[in-house]
Design an enzyme around this catalytic site. Structure first.
Site, PDB file in Angstrom:
ATOM      1  N   CYS A  11       1.579   4.122 -17.607  1.00 58.73           N
ATOM      2  CA  CYS A  11       1.746   5.441 -17.017  1.00 58.73           C
ATOM      3  C   CYS A  11       3.236   5.578 -16.694  1.00 58.73           C
ATOM      4  O   CYS A  11       3.990   4.629 -16.868  1.00 58.73           O
ATOM      5  CB  CYS A  11       0.896   5.558 -15.752  1.00 58.73           C
ATOM      6  SG  CYS A  11       0.538   7.254 -15.310  1.00 58.73           S
ATOM      7  N   CYS A  87      -1.390   8.677 -18.875  1.00 53.02           N
ATOM      8  CA  CYS A  87      -0.835   9.954 -18.431  1.00 53.02           C
ATOM      9  C   CYS A  87      -0.120  10.597 -19.606  1.00 53.02           C
ATOM     10  O   CYS A  87       0.439   9.907 -20.454  1.00 53.02           O
ATOM     11  CB  CYS A  87       0.072   9.797 -17.217  1.00 53.02           C
ATOM     12  SG  CYS A  87       1.639   8.989 -17.499  1.00 53.02           S
ATOM     13  N   CYS A  95       7.915   4.550 -26.698  1.00 54.01           N
ATOM     14  CA  CYS A  95       7.580   3.246 -26.107  1.00 54.01           C
ATOM     15  C   CYS A  95       8.423   2.156 -26.747  1.00 54.01           C
ATOM     16  O   CYS A  95       8.880   2.284 -27.879  1.00 54.01           O
ATOM     17  CB  CYS A  95       6.106   2.918 -26.347  1.00 54.01           C
ATOM     18  SG  CYS A  95       4.966   4.015 -25.501  1.00 54.01           S
TER      19      CYS A  95
END
Length: 182
Positions: A11, A87, A95
């Site tokens: 998240c 989220c 990422c």
């Protein structure tokens, strides 16, 4: 010995949803899964309502901390089998490259920490999201991973993230999920 699957729950702030996901996977997975949580921009503090929810299922909370996902992108970090974003903001971010190239899926949930109001209203928001996460975790941990090929596993984890979580299905009521401690 059966394989233990490493799972990273992400998240943005790593204070609520990802923390609850970590605890639920570790508790309900009964040793078949080892979950971790992290955030792209960790706030440094775990939300006390998330801690309250995890204590309700007997999950030890004394070592929980809000941490960066960078900790899990290093060569010496545990190699993840699965990475779930919980989220929408984290799902849209770039990422790190995870060692081992784990399977990824987005399981979006509303942010209970964003709820304004009385302590009781905040507590109810956390209970709702906790139960929604629990429902998806239960679907995930029940997958026969050893018998599915990679394409089938990917399809299943993506589909779990698409399951409707509002209103909460009766089959995912907290009392029906055999928590470790009531």
């Amino acid at each position: 010995m059966d394989k233990v699957y490493n799972v990273l729950v992400l998240c943005t702030g790593n204070s609520a949803r990802s923390i609850m996901g970590e605890g639920l996977i570790n508790t309900l997975g009964k040793g078949r899964f080892k979950a971790y949580s992290a955030g792209s921009h960790p706030g440094g503090v775990v939300n006390p309502y998330a801690i309250e929810q995890l204590k309700s299922i007997g999950y030890p909370t004394d070592t929980l901390r809000s941490k960066s996902w960078d900790e899990f992108a290093t060569p010496d970090a545990p190699q993840m089998d699965f990475v779930f974003t919980v989220c929408d903001k984290a799902a849209g971010e770039t990422c790190p490259i995870w060692p081992g190239h784990p399977m990824t899926a987005h399981w979006g949930f509303e942010d209970p920490a964003a709820v304004e109001g009385s302590d009781e209203e905040k507590r109810r928001a956390f209970q709702t999201i906790f139960r929604q996460i629990m429902c998806r975790v239960r679907a995930f941990i029940s997958l026969p991973l050893e018998r599915l090929d990679a394409a089938a596993i990917k399809r299943e984890i993506v589909d779990i993230g698409k399951t409707q979580v509002m209103p909460l299905p009766e089959s995912c009521a907290k009392d029906d999920l055999d928590p470790v401690v009531q």
